[in-house]
Design an enzyme around this catalytic site. Structure first.
Site, PDB file in Angstrom:
ATOM      1  N   ASP A 126       0.832  -1.186   0.000  1.00 41.56           N
ATOM      2  CA  ASP A 126       0.000   0.000   0.000  1.00 41.56           C
ATOM      3  C   ASP A 126       0.877   1.251   0.000  1.00 41.56           C
ATOM      4  OD1 ASP A 126      -2.887  -1.233   0.871  1.00 41.56           O
ATOM      5  OD2 ASP A 126      -1.206  -2.337   1.708  1.00 41.56           O
ATOM      6  N   ASP A 157     -17.899   2.096  18.467  1.00 36.08           N
ATOM      7  CA  ASP A 157     -17.336   3.422  18.220  1.00 36.08           C
ATOM      8  C   ASP A 157     -18.386   4.323  17.587  1.00 36.08           C
ATOM      9  OD1 ASP A 157     -15.170   5.465  17.594  1.00 36.08           O
ATOM     10  OD2 ASP A 157     -13.953   3.796  18.299  1.00 36.08           O
ATOM     11  N   PRO A 164     -12.559   3.785   0.991  1.00 31.19           N
ATOM     12  CA  PRO A 164     -12.025   2.797   0.040  1.00 31.19           C
ATOM     13  C   PRO A 164     -11.124   1.753   0.680  1.00 31.19           C
ATOM     14  CG  PRO A 164     -11.871   5.016  -0.866  1.00 31.19           C
ATOM     15  CD  PRO A 164     -12.311   5.175   0.548  1.00 31.19           C
ATOM     16  N   ASP A 165     -10.446   2.113   1.766  1.00 32.82           N
ATOM     17  CA  ASP A 165      -9.548   1.158   2.420  1.00 32.82           C
ATOM     18  C   ASP A 165     -10.302   0.139   3.273  1.00 32.82           C
ATOM     19  OD1 ASP A 165      -6.891   0.760   2.034  1.00 32.82           O
ATOM     20  OD2 ASP A 165      -6.193   2.159   3.558  1.00 32.82           O
ATOM     21  N   ASP A 175     -26.990   0.417  15.509  1.00 33.04           N
ATOM     22  CA  ASP A 175     -26.755   1.725  16.113  1.00 33.04           C
ATOM     23  C   ASP A 175     -27.378   1.730  17.505  1.00 33.04           C
ATOM     24  OD1 ASP A 175     -26.651   4.352  16.896  1.00 33.04           O
ATOM     25  OD2 ASP A 175     -27.608   5.171  15.101  1.00 33.04           O
ATOM     26  N   ASP A 180     -31.307   2.304  16.323  1.00 35.96           N
ATOM     27  CA  ASP A 180     -31.850   1.854  15.037  1.00 35.96           C
ATOM     28  C   ASP A 180     -30.858   0.895  14.391  1.00 35.96           C
ATOM     29  OD1 ASP A 180     -29.940   3.364  13.287  1.00 35.96           O
ATOM     30  OD2 ASP A 180     -30.935   5.098  14.175  1.00 35.96           O
ATOM     31  N   HIS A 191     -13.925   9.291  14.438  1.00 26.89           N
ATOM     32  CA  HIS A 191     -13.029   8.519  15.293  1.00 26.89           C
ATOM     33  C   HIS A 191     -13.087   7.032  14.968  1.00 26.89           C
ATOM     34  CE1 HIS A 191     -12.115   6.390  19.134  1.00 26.89           C
ATOM     35  NE2 HIS A 191     -11.288   7.395  19.368  1.00 26.89           N
ATOM     36  N   ASN A 205      -3.977  -3.268  -2.117  1.00 29.02           N
ATOM     37  CA  ASN A 205      -5.057  -2.832  -2.996  1.00 29.02           C
ATOM     38  C   ASN A 205      -4.757  -1.495  -3.657  1.00 29.02           C
ATOM     39  OD1 ASN A 205      -5.235  -1.372  -0.610  1.00 29.02           O
ATOM     40  ND2 ASN A 205      -7.470  -1.252  -0.639  1.00 29.02           N
ATOM     41  N   SER A 399      -6.729   5.441  22.049  1.00 27.93           N
ATOM     42  CA  SER A 399      -7.724   4.956  21.101  1.00 27.93           C
ATOM     43  C   SER A 399      -7.054   4.272  19.919  1.00 27.93           C
ATOM     44  CB  SER A 399      -8.580   6.109  20.570  1.00 27.93           C
ATOM     45  OG  SER A 399      -9.685   6.351  21.384  1.00 27.93           O
TER      46      SER A 399
END
Length: 690
Positions: A126, A157, A164-165, A175, A180, A191, A205, A399
């Site tokens: 990459d 999170d 794309p990655d 959620d 929902d 984040h 890729n 994090s």
């Protein structure tokens, strides 16, 4: 609760305490520590008639049931009467805490506590991989030579985005922040995207960088609301959802924050049993939980006072820098298990972007490239993001450290799915690289992926009967339980020639399969098991050998698959079967072509013995003529010319179906020296195979 590396609010110098504090939820001049007017309450079991939505009454308050929570607790509203009207956050919190104290005095209440806010703790080929210093720093390139992952990681999170990655990496999620089924990120501080990129960004890729477990799938469990808050009830429900829906690892890059205006206010997990109960539930399902320790080390904040990092069974992760030491801003203390790359953040927790469009909410606070590089998106809700808004950015925080460890755990479970959470944690901590300068603040040291993963794991022997032609009469039945676990039954003899069987659960270890050799004893209605030795299966030079110890004896011999028929059977019974109403005995079948072999493991009194039946039939209803077989010079450690003798012992019948049945009626009418086994009607269920 806060993310370990939060959304910037003002251009504060990176070395000040304030710069290390993530966004508070909700934002405002006064930080809220928990949802005002709410509590998480669990009532004690009772024989009294009680509504599932019953809530104890409190003088001066109107209480109401808001939501049933997993694990038997409830989310309860605590509305104070007008005479107690609050005029500030402090008064709201005081009224809420007073109500919770009253609930705790109620004899019907098992526990009651705040609904805490959490904070997000953020701060290959990459094209950007050469800039991801963090992976070589913990030995990942060597680990990737062996495993790249295949399990599911739950990301608790801010939700998913279609970067794309990360295309093809997301599974179905939920959620919990807004209640929902749409787990997309509705905020502007992405984040969760940065965390997800560290966990499992696609590799090779031609886009961006790499993820730790790039072959893993990600379960997006959004725990933040549309306004950016994260509460404990949502987190606890998400943990249980992940455990029930196939996640093997849960990453939690958030926790209770530090309040500089009230430094004595701390939130150890021991004070919040509903969260510990959720963690325990996930652990019981074999799920590994990893959490960020926090970014408040500069003020001496201890990880033991951060939830969920301090919960029993959670791997608590601090941050390391490029030099390998512990970041000065990382929360520390004896509760930290390990540290992992989180960046130096010499100028700011928020680093430069690569390919990012202008972002006026973030750009004024950005500085440096000594953080962790991962997927990013400009500050827009998911509904208005366009392809050009996706990019990559450097961020620092525990994090970022937590997903490094969660990814390593996922790599390990991809190799050895039978590992327990405790075993995963023990291996991660025991293989970490010691950091002498930590002075007991960073656990066992910096994670070492190359040492934590397993190399030279053995190939699985084929499933079914194995034997040594030079000692015909003995046999071993090998069944596949998991990619890293075998179930073995050893059919052999005592020194007196009486048939006896032993069992072993073998685990894949470097270069061999290894496990305890156990013997069962029958009580008349069930069996107990005791360890009597060890077993190993080793492949060397193209030849499998079976190694054993039994009491003071030991030996090994070459083994090979026992081939006795050809073609695909119309009914394939191959595997281990048992009677769920009478555990402790069973049958191992081997089906090849029209030939079926049944080795029946039963008891002579309390002593295990085995009998064998063979039938040649293309049907699905089989009646096995069963023989009791004795062996001379075939016992473990015996020498001399081996021989066997057999005598009729009755019949064993099954009524199955075409293909590979999973349950079938059966009957047993067996009589043999020293015992009998009459079971006129039973249901056999498949345990393993074919």
């Amino acid at each position: 609760m806060t993310a370990c590396g939060g959304e910037p609010q003002a251009p504060i110098p990176a070395e000040t305490d304030a710069s290390l504090t993530g966004i508070t939820a909700p934002r405002g001049a006064t930080q809220r520590r928990f949802v005002p007017g709410q509590a998480i309450v669990k009532l004690k079991p009772t024989n009294k008639a009680r509504s599932p939505e019953a809530v104890p009454s409190i003088q001066g308050y109107t209480t109401a049931h808001l939501q049933a929570l997993p694990g038997g607790a409830s989310l309860v509203s605590l509305a104070w009467e007008p005479s107690l009207a609050a005029s500030s956050v402090a008064q709201e919190e005081a009224l809420t805490l007073a109500a919770i104290d009253a609930l705790r005095l109620d004899p019907d209440v098992e526990y009651a506590h705040e609904n805490l806010y959490f904070q997000l703790f953020a701060t290959p080929s990459d094209p950007l991989y050469p800039q991801q210093w963090n992976y070589p720093a913990m030995g990942l390139p060597q680990a990737w030579d062996t495993v790249t992952g295949n399990v599911t990681i739950a990301v608790l999170d801010t939700g998913r985005l279609d970067h794309p990655d990360l295309m093809g990496r997301w599974t179905t999620g939920y959620d919990f922040g807004d209640g929902d089924a749409n787990p997309y990120d509705t905020g502007t501080w992405h984040h969760g995207l940065h965390v997800a990129g560290i966990l499992a960004a696609r590799t090779n890729n031609g886009v961006g960088g790499a993820g730790v477990c790039w072959g893993c799938q990600l379960m997006p469990l959004k725990i933040s609301t549309s306004s950016g808050t994260i509460d404990m009830a949502a987190v606890n429900a998400a943990i249980r959802y992940a455990a029930d829906n196939g996640a093997r690892v849960i990453n939690m890059s958030f926790g209770t924050g530090y309040n500089p205006n009230a430094p004595s206010q701390v939130y150890p997990c021991s004070s919040f049993p509903d969260t510990q109960n959720a963690v325990n539930y996930a652990l019981s399902k074999g799920v590994v939980l990893v959490a960020a320790a926090g970014n408040d080390g500069a003020v001496g904040h201890q990880a033991a006072n951060v939830t969920p990092a301090s919960c029993t069974g959670v791997i608590a992760v601090g941050a390391s820098t490029q030099s390998g030491g512990m970041a000065a801003w990382s929360t520390r203390g004896s509760r930290v298990d390990v540290i992992a790359p989180g960046g130096l953040a010499s100028a700011s927790l928020y680093g430069q972007g690569i390919g990012c469009p202008a972002d006026p909410t973030l750009d004024p606070y950005v500085s440096g490239t000594d953080q962790i590089l991962s997927a990013w998106a400009t500050g827009k809700p998911s509904t208005v993001l366009v392809p050009g808004d996706y990019c990559h950015r450097y961020l620092s925080g525990t994090s970022m450290s937590s997903p490094h460890v969660a990814g390593i755990a996922a790599l390990m479970l991809s190799q050895k799915p039978s590992m327990t959470p405790a075993q995963v944690a023990a291996r991660i901590t025991s293989t970490a690289t010691a950091v002498p300068s930590c002075a007991g603040n960073c656990g066992t040291g910096r994670v070492n992926a190359a040492a934590a993963i397993y190399t030279n794991l053995p190939a699985r022997p084929t499933q079914g009967l194995w034997w040594n032609p030079a000692r015909s009469g003995n046999a071993i039945d090998i069944q596949h339980v998991a990619s890293d676990q075998l179930y073995l039954t050893w059919f052999t003899y005592t020194s007196a020639g009486v048939p006896i069987w032993y069992i072993s659960s073998l685990q894949a270890q470097p270069g061999e399969w290894r496990g305890d050799l156990t013997r069962t004893t029958w009580s008349g209605s069930g069996a107990t098991t005791s360890v009597v030795g060890t077993t190993r299966i080793v492949l060397s030079g193209g030849q499998y050998r079976y190694h054993w110890t039994l009491g003071g004896l030991s030996g090994n011999e070459p083994i090979q698959p026992f081939v006795f028929g050809s073609g695909a059977p119309a009914m394939n019974l191959t595997g281990a079967w048992y009677n769920p109403l009478e555990s402790g005995w069973g049958v191992t079948f081997a089906s090849q072509g029209t030939l079926h072999v049944a080795n029946i493991t039963v008891y002579q009194g309390s002593t295990p013995t085995w009998l064998q039946g063979v039938v040649n039939s293309s049907g699905t209803s089989l009646s096995f003529p069963v023989n009791y077989i004795t062996g001379t010079n075939l016992c473990p450690g015996c020498a001399g010319t081996p021989s066997v003798a057999s005598s009729a012992a009755g019949t064993f019948t099954v009524s199955g179906s075409g293909g590979a049945p999973s349950v079938m009626p059966a009957s047993s009418s067996l009589s043999f020296p020293g015992g009998s086994w009459y079971r006129p009607s039973l249901s056999l269920q498949r345990l393993t195979g074919p």
